[in-house]
Design an enzyme around this catalytic site. Structure first.
Site, mmCIF file in Angstrom:
data_model
loop_
_atom_site.group_PDB
_atom_site.id
_atom_site.type_symbol
_atom_site.label_atom_id
_atom_site.label_comp_id
_atom_site.label_asym_id
_atom_site.label_seq_id
_atom_site.Cartn_x
_atom_site.Cartn_y
_atom_site.Cartn_z
ATOM 1 C CE1 TYR A 1 -2.895 8.892 7.224
ATOM 2 C CE2 TYR A 1 -4.366 7.127 6.470
ATOM 3 C CZ TYR A 1 -3.639 7.747 7.548
ATOM 4 O OH TYR A 1 -3.697 7.325 8.700
ATOM 5 C CB ALA B 1 -4.618 -14.975 33.802
ATOM 6 C CD GLN C 1 -12.815 -8.086 36.441
ATOM 7 O OE1 GLN C 1 -13.141 -7.429 35.780
ATOM 8 N NE2 GLN C 1 -11.927 -8.139 37.386
ATOM 9 N NE ARG D 1 -11.038 -3.035 13.898
ATOM 10 C CZ ARG D 1 -12.306 -2.590 14.265
ATOM 11 N NH1 ARG D 1 -12.517 -1.794 15.462
ATOM 12 N NH2 ARG D 1 -13.245 -2.550 13.578
ATOM 13 C CD GLN E 1 -2.726 1.384 2.507
ATOM 14 O OE1 GLN E 1 -2.285 1.778 3.525
ATOM 15 N NE2 GLN E 1 -3.986 1.003 2.361
ATOM 16 N NE ARG F 1 -8.896 0.006 2.978
ATOM 17 C CZ ARG F 1 -8.773 -0.258 3.958
ATOM 18 N NH1 ARG F 1 -7.727 0.257 4.615
ATOM 19 N NH2 ARG F 1 -9.629 -1.030 4.652
#
Length: 623
Positions: free
Chosen positions: A181, A400, A427, A325, A109, A229
């Site tokens: 950009y 964990a 949690q 992601r 890119q 893009r």
């Protein structure tokens, strides 16, 4: 999305082509800035390991992160990869070879920041450059205007970058005209106020980008794949309107082999980096596909919508599905999907720690649910079979404990995982209570459950560890997390409330705390129909999370009618839910010797999910 047969998603696993480039499937890895390059933009071994793992994971095409064509004033903040000089071709060639050896194709890119840069990030402390002076971005400093006689030189930077791409073995180039950009700045009426031939009408504002595309096409030849893009809309006042974006896509069609369609810029980060819900950008790709005949790539948390994406590809509504992601969270997501192992995918939870906590702060990109990210070679070595198989006891089945159990079992140890609660997750169960992250956290808990089953870990739920348990194992890891501290008599622990789903009695409730869990607790109570006040002792709330997650939760709280007050003392009456900073668990404290018995996770490190998964993974790697 549940498990499916390996034959599902047939359209997504059909071979494809972008120009002359043949692809093994319809999955594309989006360009994501990692900061894994060397300090001066050279390709590092860390970067090669990262891309190699994603190529091995089954994606058809990888598009590299934003690769600088102008290191002096146009690189993004930090140290991106660069392609502005021939001396970088050797490292770039090593990268392309590594990806090709895993069966994937790779495009580079080509990128220039324009105004989305800071003066302190330029080589000579110069202002960034832009079509028009003075119009800053969300994180930029005032730019100077590009002079007319500078434009040919800028165009040539892109063209020379494309030449080096061909010489370095890349299969395609992508021009980064999205997300505010430089190419997009010329196109946008918000950022282009020029009065010469590069400003004014859409045709004039599109001129610079089209001249760049034509220059690239001239230097790479008619058969080399060129992609573009674009942000097809900038959804804020004065930004690029959708109809102009679609018209620009049609202008590009004759010069490019594919369009990679997104929207927004860093002034509209909630659109650009969607957190909730999945798929909020894919309609842009479908709209472009209706206007052009070249292949179109869609983006936007699409691992959550693979059934819908398969149907869209089969129907010709788009051609390729881009994973961004999601590829940070699980480089093997595509291969697992092909096998039908959907529950075994670490599915991105989109809390944007990767972006807001690390990337925006000039640090290597990390992932809260993938401890191996950016450490692929070290992680591979860590998962080697142990020289001596041991009996390993892990107490606590939060992130964990689950990570530690998975790693220990992968290494050949006999693992027992004990959890006093009736379910896995710790949690994560609290995070899953509110609808905002319910699907994401439920998916993560399911991932841990099926991985523990696959590896044969003995899981004991609703159970307390005994002295006999400790004595009968060779290594013990205490992953018992944290507990409430300073809670006044009669108050309700927010974590316990969310984990059990038991709201206190009474229509009115006050959540006291400045933590992220305070925001989750207030949101969940509002969803139960309560009148909620969020009372923070500080000047803000959600101080332990990143800026984007905090802003999104604040928006949801406002929409839910929660009253937020800052600088407050702890309430002395009424229904109080306590959500202040927690302290380490002291369960079995006297047993810790840091040899046989160790504390891990947030119990020893503090923090939240990232600290828990990192600690669990690497602690188990040492056994």
């Amino acid at each position: 999305m549940g498990d499916a047969s390996p034959q599902s998603h047939a359209a997504l696993f059909q071979p494809g082509a972008i120009g002359r480039m043949k692809l093994r499937n319809r999955f594309v890895q989006s360009p994501i800035f990692t900061q894994y390059a060397g300090t001066f933009g050279d390709v590092s071994e860390r970067m090669i390991d990262y891309y190699r793992a994603r190529a091995r994971g089954g994606v058809g095409l990888i598009i590299t992160e934003n690769t600088s064509v102008d290191w002096m004033v146009g690189r993004t903040v930090g140290h991106p990869m660069r392609i502005d000089h021939d001396r970088f071709r050797s490292g770039l060639a090593a990268l392309t070879e590594a990806v090709h050896n895993e069966g994937a194709k790779i495009a580079v890119q080509l990128h220039h920041t324009g105004r989305q840069n800071s003066q302190g990030n330029t080589e000579r402390n110069e202002p960034p450059i832009a079509p028009t002076a003075g119009i800053t971005s969300a994180f930029g400093t005032p730019p100077r205007a590009i002079e007319l006689d500078e434009i040919p030189g800028l165009i040539d930077m892109y063209a020379q970058g494309a030449r080096r791409a061909v010489q370095s073995g890349f299969d395609a180039v992508e021009l980064h005209g999205a997300h505010g950009y430089l190419l997009g700045q010329f196109l946008s009426p918000k950022t282009n106020k020029r009065t010469d031939e590069y400003g004014g009408s859409l045709e004039n504002r599109a001129r610079f980008a089209l001249e760049v595309v034509r220059a690239v096409r001239d230097i790479v030849g008619p058969d080399f794949p060129v992609m573009y893009r674009l942000s097809v809309e900038e959804p804020y006042e004065g930004g690029l309107p959708l109809e102009e974006g679609l018209a620009f896509a049609q202008m590009l069609e004759q010069y490019v082999d594919a369009l990679d369609v997104s929207a927004g810029n860093y002034d509209t980060a909630d659109v650009l980096l969607p957190m909730y819900p999945p798929g909020n950008l894919v309609h842009y790709a479908k709209a472009v596909k209706e206007r052009v005949s070249v292949p179109v790539i869609g983006v936007g948390r699409l691992t959550w919508l693979l059934d819908e994406m398969d149907e869209a590809v089969a129907a010709g509504e788009l051609d390729y599905v881009s994973l961004g992601r999601a590829q940070l969270a699980d480089p093997e997501a595509v291969a697992k999907t092909r096998r039908g192992d959907h529950a075994h995918v670490r599915r991105c939870i989109a809390v944007n720690e990767c972006i807001s906590r690390w990337m925006f702060n000039g640090q290597r990109t990390q992932c809260v649910i993938n401890p191996a990210l950016s450490q692929e070679a070290r992680a591979k070595d860590a998962l080697r079979l142990a020289d001596v198989a041991k009996r390993v006891l892990i107490i606590g089945a939060g992130p964990a404990g689950c990570e530690a159990a998975i790693v220990a079992a992968e290494r050949g140890h006999a693992v027992t995982l004990i959890e006093r609660e009736p379910e896995l997750g710790g949690q994560l169960r609290a995070w899953s209570a509110a609808s905002f992250l319910n699907a994401e956290m439920t998916s993560m808990i399911t991932f841990y459950r099926v991985e523990l089953e696959r590896l044969g870990v003995s899981v004991r739920l609703g159970s307390e560890a005994t002295q006999e348990d400790l004595d009968s194992h060779d290594a013990v890891l205490l992953a018992t997390g944290t507990k409430a501290a300073g809670m006044p008599e009669g108050a309700v622990d927010a974590v316990d409330m969310l984990t059990t789903g038991s709201a206190p009695e009474g229509q009115d409730a006050t959540v006291h705390g400045d933590t992220e869990i305070a925001m989750f607790a207030a949101l969940w109570l509002a969803e139960q129909g309560r009148n909620v006040t969020l009372s923070s002792p500080s000047g803000d709330v959600g101080l332990d999370t990143n800026d984007m997650q905090r802003a999104r939760l604040a928006q949801l709280l406002s929409e839910a009618g929660v009253t937020t007050l800052t600088g407050q003392q702890a309430p002395e009456s009424g229904v109080v839910v306590w959500a202040q900073e927690r302290i380490a668990s002291d369960l079995l404290e006297g047993q810790i010797d840091d040899e046989k018995v160790r504390a891990i996770g947030t119990r020893i490190r503090g923090g939240r999910m990232y600290e828990a998964t990192q600690s669990g993974f690497w602690a188990a790697a040492e056994i």
